[in-house]
Design an enzyme around this catalytic site. Sequence first.
Site, PDB file in Angstrom:
ATOM      1  N   HIS A  34       0.610  -1.088  -0.320  1.00  0.00           N
ATOM      2  CA  HIS A  34      -0.614  -0.063   0.359  1.00  0.00           C
ATOM      3  C   HIS A  34       0.425   1.483  -0.288  1.00  0.00           C
ATOM      4  CE1 HIS A  34      -3.763  -2.871   1.202  1.00  0.00           C
ATOM      5  NE2 HIS A  34      -3.007  -3.228   1.666  1.00  0.00           N
TER       6      HIS A  34
HETATM    7  C1  BDR Z   1      -2.488   0.667   5.009  1.00  0.00           C
HETATM    8  O1  BDR Z   1      -3.376   0.565   6.431  1.00  0.00           O
HETATM    9  C2  BDR Z   1      -1.750   0.298   6.905  1.00  0.00           C
HETATM   10  O2  BDR Z   1      -2.275  -0.996   8.114  1.00  0.00           O
HETATM   11  C3  BDR Z   1      -0.631  -0.060   6.142  1.00  0.00           C
HETATM   12  O3  BDR Z   1       0.346   0.498   6.555  1.00  0.00           O
HETATM   13  C4  BDR Z   1      -1.241   1.579   5.667  1.00  0.00           C
HETATM   14  O4  BDR Z   1      -1.023   2.638   5.415  1.00  0.00           O
HETATM   15  C5  BDR Z   1      -3.644   0.282   4.732  1.00  0.00           C
HETATM   16  O5  BDR Z   1      -5.014  -0.141   4.604  1.00  0.00           O
END
Ligand code: BDR
Length: 342
Positions: free
Chosen positions: A271
Amino acid sequence: MYRYAQKLHQLLRSLLILSLITATNAQAAQKIDLIIDTDPGADDIVALLFALASPDELNVRALTTVAGNVRLDKTSRNARLAREWAGREEVPVYAGAPKPLMRTPIYAEDIHGKEGLSGIAVHEPRQGLAQGSAITYLIDTLKSARPHSITIAMLGPQTNLALALIQEPGIVQGIKEVVVMGGAHFNGGNITPVAEFNLFADPHAAEVVLKSGVKLTYLPLDVTHKILTSEARLKQIAALNNNAGRLVGDILNEYIKGDMEHYGIPGGPVHDATVVAYLLKPQLFSGRSVNVVVDSREGPTFGQTIVDWYDGLKAPRNAFWVESGDAQGFFDLLVERLARLK
Ligand code: BDR
Ligand code: CA
């Protein structure tokens, strides 16, 4: 005749020097002045290494940390580890908000591990935190910055910037753009059926940022779930044969397991690193300017981003919503940059 030739020579020389100065200034002007707000977090660490390995394009002024994937003390330690691994200890790390604006804190230890870093061992970094809080740092920096000159990469819950905006709304003047990893529309959520973790963790903060009028770009699950690891891509990373490649490989091999199993997909998303790729090479991505609101009411849609993709409401378009991206282009760029680290 000779004097005329000499004058012409002088003129040409001055023109050459002038064009060299202009070219250098243009290059410097193209550099993105960047603050990275983060809650490391496995994918945050990949994003931080990626950004810190790209000094020609990104002038990373500071990392500001927030509670999110794990508690603030751990996200702050992990951010300091990232700069140490990247050999960029001159970049200050400021710790920010230990909890969301209003809701009860939530963490994602099930995905990122107890220390917030899946697949690798952690240690106490050599360098400590910078003095002062991330919120004060944001206020002071954005207040005194050139108009619309600073970009903020938002890789976690948006609590720090929201607190800074509440305290000092005038700081909007210093912000060029806020690029958020968060939200979900077409994809559905990853923490509830409709909400993505960062927005669910502090929807009130996201609302403050949305209403502030800053230029906003969102990289939601819609795009991050199209940019997945694969065996071949993980091999590309392993073939780097440097410490950064080993760290990222070890982190990802563990981190992607949860999503692969949960969604039944052939690889996992990275992500937060998509935000860095978007800053470096926006042409890898496509999206649309839309109206976005965040639901912060208690109930099953808490933390949901509601995106008017077809402009049915004719409401002001307050964000650019990235919907698609070039997956192989992303991994090629990530690998190219990790190769520059030790
Ligand atoms: C986001 O949520 C966090 O757990 C990850 O680091 C990312 O920023 C993804 O949904
Ligand atoms: Ca994150």
